[in-house]
Design a protein around this motif. Structure first.
Motif, PDB file in Angstrom:
ATOM      1  N   VAL A   1       2.306   6.605   4.683  1.00  0.00           N
ATOM      2  CA  VAL A   1       1.102   6.758   3.860  1.00  0.00           C
ATOM      3  C   VAL A   1       0.347   8.021   4.262  1.00  0.00           C
ATOM      4  CG1 VAL A   1      -1.142   5.758   3.272  1.00  0.00           C
ATOM      5  CG2 VAL A   1       0.883   4.292   3.372  1.00  0.00           C
TER       6      VAL A   1
ATOM      7  N   LYS B   1      -0.902   8.740  -7.833  1.00  0.00           N
ATOM      8  CA  LYS B   1      -1.928   9.650  -7.299  1.00  0.00           C
ATOM      9  C   LYS B   1      -3.329   9.074  -7.447  1.00  0.00           C
ATOM     10  CE  LYS B   1       0.501  14.051  -7.777  1.00  0.00           C
ATOM     11  NZ  LYS B   1       0.515  14.291  -6.318  1.00  0.00           N
TER      12      LYS B   1
ATOM     13  N   ALA C   1       0.912   4.021  -2.945  1.00  0.00           N
ATOM     14  CA  ALA C   1       0.559   5.399  -2.595  1.00  0.00           C
ATOM     15  C   ALA C   1       1.690   6.365  -2.921  1.00  0.00           C
ATOM     16  CB  ALA C   1       0.213   5.488  -1.107  1.00  0.00           C
ATOM     17  N   ASN C   2       2.921   5.936  -2.714  1.00  0.00           N
ATOM     18  CA  ASN C   2       4.070   6.799  -2.977  1.00  0.00           C
ATOM     19  C   ASN C   2       4.284   7.043  -4.457  1.00  0.00           C
ATOM     20  OD1 ASN C   2       6.365   8.316  -2.193  1.00  0.00           O
ATOM     21  ND2 ASN C   2       7.701   6.573  -2.632  1.00  0.00           N
TER      22      ASN C   2
ATOM     23  N   CYS D   1      -3.970   6.975  -4.451  1.00  0.00           N
ATOM     24  CA  CYS D   1      -4.226   7.790  -3.260  1.00  0.00           C
ATOM     25  C   CYS D   1      -5.640   8.345  -3.272  1.00  0.00           C
ATOM     26  CB  CYS D   1      -3.218   8.933  -3.168  1.00  0.00           C
ATOM     27  SG  CYS D   1      -1.536   8.410  -2.830  1.00  0.00           S
TER      28      CYS D   1
ATOM     29  N   THR E   1       0.831  -1.203   0.000  1.00  0.00           N
ATOM     30  CA  THR E   1       0.000   0.000   0.000  1.00  0.00           C
ATOM     31  C   THR E   1       0.866   1.255   0.000  1.00  0.00           C
ATOM     32  OG1 THR E   1      -1.685  -1.210   1.250  1.00  0.00           O
ATOM     33  CG2 THR E   1      -1.849   1.193   1.240  1.00  0.00           C
ATOM     34  N   TYR E   2       1.895   1.243   0.822  1.00  0.00           N
ATOM     35  CA  TYR E   2       2.817   2.382   0.851  1.00  0.00           C
ATOM     36  C   TYR E   2       3.445   2.618  -0.529  1.00  0.00           C
ATOM     37  CZ  TYR E   2       7.440   4.383   0.877  1.00  0.00           C
ATOM     38  OH  TYR E   2       8.555   5.101   0.519  1.00  0.00           O
TER      39      TYR E   2
ATOM     40  N   ASP F   1      -0.598  16.070  -0.311  1.00  0.00           N
ATOM     41  CA  ASP F   1      -1.296  16.338  -1.561  1.00  0.00           C
ATOM     42  C   ASP F   1      -2.415  17.340  -1.283  1.00  0.00           C
ATOM     43  OD1 ASP F   1      -3.549  15.890  -3.568  1.00  0.00           O
ATOM     44  OD2 ASP F   1      -1.961  14.698  -4.482  1.00  0.00           O
TER      45      ASP F   1
ATOM     46  N   LEU G   1      -0.458  11.360   1.945  1.00  0.00           N
ATOM     47  CA  LEU G   1      -1.826  11.830   1.712  1.00  0.00           C
ATOM     48  C   LEU G   1      -1.987  13.304   2.090  1.00  0.00           C
ATOM     49  CD1 LEU G   1      -4.001   8.817   2.984  1.00  0.00           C
ATOM     50  CD2 LEU G   1      -3.311   9.336   0.636  1.00  0.00           C
TER      51      LEU G   1
ATOM     52  N   LEU H   1      -6.038  16.226  -1.854  1.00  0.00           N
ATOM     53  CA  LEU H   1      -6.486  15.197  -0.912  1.00  0.00           C
ATOM     54  C   LEU H   1      -6.669  15.758   0.491  1.00  0.00           C
ATOM     55  CD1 LEU H   1      -4.369  12.083  -1.972  1.00  0.00           C
ATOM     56  CD2 LEU H   1      -6.741  12.611  -2.536  1.00  0.00           C
TER      57      LEU H   1
END
Length: 632
Positions: A369, A319, A315-316, A322, A311-312, A376, A373, A379
């Motif tokens: 994570v 976009k 997400a990294n 995310c 997941t990390y 951004d 988030l 977000l």
């Protein structure tokens, strides 16, 4: 008549025929001679019998590494034939071959060889044929994952790949998976899954492949994540991730149920003295003792937590991933959204981060994570608005407790809560500096956004100030233990910058003047701790630290003046109401020079955490091995 699947070993002892074949293959039977011929008939029979996982593992575990090398002719033939059967795709031998490969490779790769890379290649393929045989092997798995005859078989191929990638992570094997790109096959498999639980092994495997030597060369799987935009597949991954988070969270709840007591039919009837009408209660589940709970908590999170690494990485890099994580709705009515599930699990991870090095490493992934988030702008705007309102079960397994908030609220307020809980529940002399530095950084990023946007979220701000100032006291008390820790200076600077920013910009995001007054009140209550803190950590040249000291000194002077003029007896103790009045009046003569740049922060850079991420990857590899019992 079909031959019996059992072979008589003695008058009273019988064993499965396949175990007899394992022993014959690896010459652990006393009646075997060295020249036994492994005929076509032997292999036909071998791949007719369902594997006996425990029996095969027992046979392989009894073979020392040197002996395994001595038997390499047989192990190489087993490997080649199992690969060929898998690739042929004929039921049921393809499935049997996959299961056999899983057990064999798991046991063979984990032996302590003198020269791991070359010895493993010798056991599996031989040095001269290694590239051709290993390419055939990876190709067979790729084909099954992409075009296998059914989802269960393709799932078995994914699990086999996950098992052997974990077992061979620090040896030569993973390089073959990076030579051949399995990313399209994994995504095709995830797209075809109808059951979300089947997604987990593929997503977990992706995390291992992305992290193979990613700091040493350009990892192709990491590059694939950058531009992946298939919304349906990303949605499948995130829904599966959310369900995994709930399962991992529930393992903590199973040790200690921390749900506050609510109104139920039984409690309501009892309240009105009608308890006899209440339904019969279920027998109470035995509650573990304090020591038992401590031991159980120390084993958590469960091995599935390794999916946090995948997941990390997604997400990294991506976009779209995310945005989908933040915006995804619950998969079914009455369920929770993936973001709510992730935040809930993170809350439990944070309260128990101190229990083991492994648990601490998983908290870093959640923090990474969260930082990605909130950095951004689109977000964080969503997470600070009512558009993101959600209900999250936060951990309440240890005091002090934060106020219980029922109903939906912004994701940002939930994030602040779980970070405060983490700060309050992991105070140790050997402080986890990384945990606190990351946590304070996330708080600063949230507050700077709120200040710039002049957004005012509903939150119990006094709890935040109380926790931060208690942290000041803790650090001052144990300064000799803290100062020697690596990167402690970064953490101390982050703490002073955060509080100085709140003092200088709080009127932009706090809901009303009373909430702003409360921040100053809490600071004044801290007394001379700030000066002790400044001197203990050599912060005389820090503009942020000087801001805190100056504000505190300003109000202490006003309060002393008010106390001296309080009456003929020289009144010195002021009531809280009187202190609040002094704080309001003091704004007129207060000048806050917080220094420039408090609202600036550097974006997340993976290279800054390279050492941590390598340690995380090793833990995830071990947890991947721990999942094998579920696969069998």
């Amino acid at each position: 008549m079909e031959p019996s699947p059992l072979t008589q070993v003695s008058q009273q002892s019988f064993q499965p025929k396949i175990v007899h074949l394992y022993e014959t293959l690896f010459r652990v039977r006393q009646d075997d001679d060295d020249d036994i011929e492994l005929s076509e008939g032997f292999w036909e029979e071998f791949f007719l019998h369902r594997p006996d996982h425990a029996g095969f593992k027992s046979v392989l575990d009894r073979i020392p590494p040197d002996e395994m090398l001595h038997l390499q002719a047989h192990s190489q033939e087993l490997f080649r034939r199992a690969v060929a059967r898998t690739k042929a795709g004929s039921a049921p031998s393809d499935e049997i071959a996959l299961e056999t490969l899983t057990v064999f490779l798991d046991a063979a790769l984990n032996k302590k060889y003198t020269n791991p890379s070359s010895d493993i290649i010798s056991v599996l393929a031989g040095l001269h044929d290694a590239d051709a045989v290993m390419a055939e092997f990876v190709g067979a798995l790729d084909m099954v994952m992409r075009n296998g005859r059914n989802i269960p078989l393709r799932l078995k191929a994914v699990r086999t790949t996950l098992s052997i990638t974990a077992a061979g992570f620090l040896t030569v094997l993973p390089s073959y998976f990076t030579h051949r790109d399995l990313f399209p096959s994994l995504m095709k498999y995830i797209q075809d899954c109808e059951d979300n639980t089947q997604v987990l092994p593929a997503f977990y495997l992706l995390g291992l492949l992305v992290n193979y030597n990613k700091f040493e060369f350009q990892n192709p799987y990491r590059l694939r994540l950058d531009d992946f935009v298939n919304d349906a597949i990303i949605q499948n991954i995130i829904v599966s991730f959310g369900e995994t988070c709930v399962k991992l969270r529930d393992a903590y709840v199973a040790v200690q149920d921390d749900m506050p007591e609510g109104w139920s039919l039984g409690s309501t009837l009892n309240y009105f003295s009608l308890g006899l009408l209440a339904p019969a209660s279920r027998p109470a589940t035995p509650t573990p003792s304090a020591e038992e709970s401590k031991s159980l908590f120390a084993t958590l999170p469960a091995p599935e937590a390794g999916v946090l690494l995948s997941t990390y990485d997604f997400a990294n890099a991506n976009k779209v991933f995310c945005f989908t994580l933040v915006a995804a709705e619950p998969a079914n009515q009455g369920g929770v959204s993936p973001l709510s599930a992730f935040l809930s699990l993170t809350s439990y991870l944070f309260q128990h981060a101190h229990r083991s090095h492994r648990a601490a490493l998983y908290t870093y992934l959640s923090l990474f994570v969260l930082q990605i988030l909130v950095e951004d702008q689109s977000l964080v705007k969503r997470m600070c608005s009512d558009e993101s309102n959600l209900s999250v079960r936060l951990c309440r397994q240890r005091q002090p407790y934060l106020p219980l908030v029922r109903g939906d609220r912004t994701a940002a307020s939930v994030i602040i809560d779980l970070i405060i809980d983490g700060i309050n529940h992991n105070l140790r002399r050997k402080l986890d500096i990384n945990f606190y530095t990351l946590s304070l950084g996330i708080l600063l990023r949230l507050l700077t956004y709120l200040s710039r946007a002049k957004a005012r979220i509903s939150y119990h701000w006094s709890e935040l100030w109380r926790s931060l100032l208690s942290f000041f006291r803790f650090l001052t008390t144990y300064v000799s233990d803290i100062r020697v820790l690596h990167r402690s200076t970064d953490m101390v600077n982050a703490l002073t910058s955060l509080l100085a920013f709140a003092l200088s910009s709080g009127e932009n995001f706090l809901p009303n003047p009373a909430a702003y007054d409360d921040l100053f009140y809490k600071l004044v209550e801290t007394g001379d701790i700030l000066i002790k803190f400044r001197d203990a950590f050599d912060l005389s040249s820090s503009s942020s630290m000087q801001t805190l000291v100056n504000v505190s000194a300003h109000y202490h002077a006003l309060l002393e003046g008010r106390g001296a003029s309080g009456g003929g007896s020289g009144k010195k103790n002021l009531s809280p109401k009187e202190v609040s009045q002094v704080i309001k009046q003091g704004y007129e003569t207060l000048s806050i020079e917080a220094g420039e740049g408090l609202e600036r922060w550097e974006r997340y850079r993976e290279a800054d955490w390279k050492g941590v991420l390598k340690r995380v990857a090793r833990v995830v590899v071990e947890d991947a091995k721990g999942l094998k019992d579920e696969r069998q």
